[in-house]
Design an enzyme around this catalytic site. Structure first.
Site, PDB file in Angstrom:
ATOM      1  CD  GLU A 232      22.386  38.792 -70.381  1.00  0.00           C
ATOM      2  OE1 GLU A 232      23.203  38.528 -69.465  1.00  0.00           O
ATOM      3  OE2 GLU A 232      21.488  38.019 -70.732  1.00  0.00           O
TER       4      GLU A 232
ATOM      5  CB  THR B  96       6.274   2.260 -69.644  1.00  0.00           C
ATOM      6  OG1 THR B  96       6.120   2.502 -68.244  1.00  0.00           O
ATOM      7  CG2 THR B  96       5.419   3.249 -70.422  1.00  0.00           C
TER       8      THR B  96
ATOM      9  CB  CYS C 286      26.211  39.173 -71.453  1.00  0.00           C
ATOM     10  SG  CYS C 286      25.351  37.970 -72.497  1.00  0.00           S
TER      11      CYS C 286
ATOM     12  CG  ASP D  60       1.267   2.003 -71.586  1.00  0.00           C
ATOM     13  OD1 ASP D  60       0.436   1.124 -71.310  1.00  0.00           O
ATOM     14  OD2 ASP D  60       1.634   2.892 -70.790  1.00  0.00           O
TER      15      ASP D  60
END
Length: 369
Positions: free
Chosen positions: A57, A200, A89, A204
């Site tokens: 804003e 993993t 704000c 990989d």
């Protein structure tokens, strides 16, 4: 303009603010968009680009300048009412001369409540809840972080048509096309951290960095109960450049710990359950302490299944390739508990489907049962 016409205009302009709010990387703050309008004319727009930077804003009001006086401010999220990294704000809004403010959704846990009352006392008309559902969706990750003190978790996977993550030998390069893999890197760039299990890492040897698109590398996280991460793995060798965190259990030798810590890896011990698995609740608590709001989990099947079984997965992003492996023993998307009836399946809500070359990306929120 009639009340119905004004409501339609408010909804339309809030939708524009929502599109603006999807920009930026403000974590651990929420995504927020704002615009200043006079009638149908959009004077200025803004979004919260980064933590510590001006809020949406304030950006929109600064761009509007004196033209903000007497205009309407649309903001997707309740304005802050406290002094943090930036000023309140609410004070900037009052000083701008805005006549009316339209808000998408309230702050789930404001530091200082009473934003709407403060603005109303200053003579500003306040309208709350316009396009509330999509506004809530925009801050779903922030809400999870604030309310539950854990990251918002997206499960990401690339699978064949028969739901396989890899061959039984662990080969997964590559299931999907380059275009789909590029989108997967975009998901990493939008996340605070990316997490995998040790399986993993061993199968990989992933880097878990952002390479195919522009963006910041996320924190890399490995769940490795016995600390089997190889010192020669890409994660270990790259730890000096990209922050990497390994969660492990008790009983690890000092020699093994020192070998990895010398490479720049951060090791954190967490409790295990009766089956010897790391307690996911403690892992997520530790990540939240490090301001991880958006966590992308890239597998493997055991980790996906554990998160689903624990009710901790919030969203899924599954890339589906038009290929069939046809091997019953190849790992599937999730290796969780048995569900004997289809009405026990976990459904996705707010589902979206995108075509990426020959592949499909299916995303959606995981419905709580």
């Amino acid at each position: 303009m009639t009340g119905e016409g004004a409501a339609a205009r408010d909804a339309q302009l809030m939708q524009r603010a929502l599109r603006e709010g999807r920009k930026g990387r403000p974590s651990p703050n929420p995504h927020v968009g704002a615009l200043v309008a006079r009638g149908d004319e959009v004077i200025a727009v803004g979004h919260h680009a980064r933590c510590g930077g001006p809020h949406a804003e304030v950006v929109a009001l600064s761009r509007a300048g004196e033209r903000a006086r007497g205009a309407t401010l649309y903001v997707t999220f309740e304005p802050c009412n406290h002094q943090g990294r930036t000023g309140p704000c609410t004070e900037a809004i009052i000083a701008s001369g805005i006549e009316r403010i339209v808000i998408g959704c309230p702050d789930p846990a404001p530091h200082v409540a009473g934003s709407a009352r403060k603005l109303a006392r200053a003579g500003i008309e306040v309208v709350m809840g316009v396009e509330r559902e999509p506004a809530e969706a925009l801050i779903a990750d922030f809400r999870r972080f604030i309310v539950d003190r854990r990251p918002y978790i997206t499960l990401k996977a690339a699978v064949t048509l028969d739901g396989k993550l890899a061959t039984r030998a662990g080969d997964s390069k590559w299931i999907t096309s380059e275009r789909a893999r590029k989108e997967a890197h975009r998901l990493r760039a939008q996340s605070d951290a990316v997490m995998v299990g040790i399986g993993t890492v061993l199968a990989d040897d992933p880097e878990l960095t952002v390479r195919m698109v522009r963006g910041k590398d996320p924190l890399r996280v490995v769940l490795d109960g016995s600390l089997r991460t190889p010192p020669k793995s890409k994660l270990a060798r790259g730890a000096a450049a990209v922050p990497t965190l390994i969660f492990h259990g008790a009983g690890i030798s000092d020699r093994k710990r020192r070998a990895l810590e010398r490479l720049g890896l951060t090791l954190v011990q967490v409790p295990t359950d009766r089956r010897g698995r790391l307690r996911l609740s403690r892992v997520l608590h530790e990540l939240a302490k490090r301001d991880v709001v958006r966590l992308l989990v890239e597998g493997g099947a055991q980790l996906h299944g554990a998160l689903l079984d624990a009710g901790l997965a919030d969203r899924a992003a599954v890339f589906v390739a038009p290929r069939i492996l046809g091997d019953a023993d190849a790992p599937s998307l999730a290796a969780g508990k048995a569900r004997r009836r289809m009405d026990q399946a976990l459904d996705l809500e707010a589902v979206e489907t995108r075509r990426l070359g020959p592949d499909l990306l299916i995303t959606g929120d995981i419905r709580r049962t």
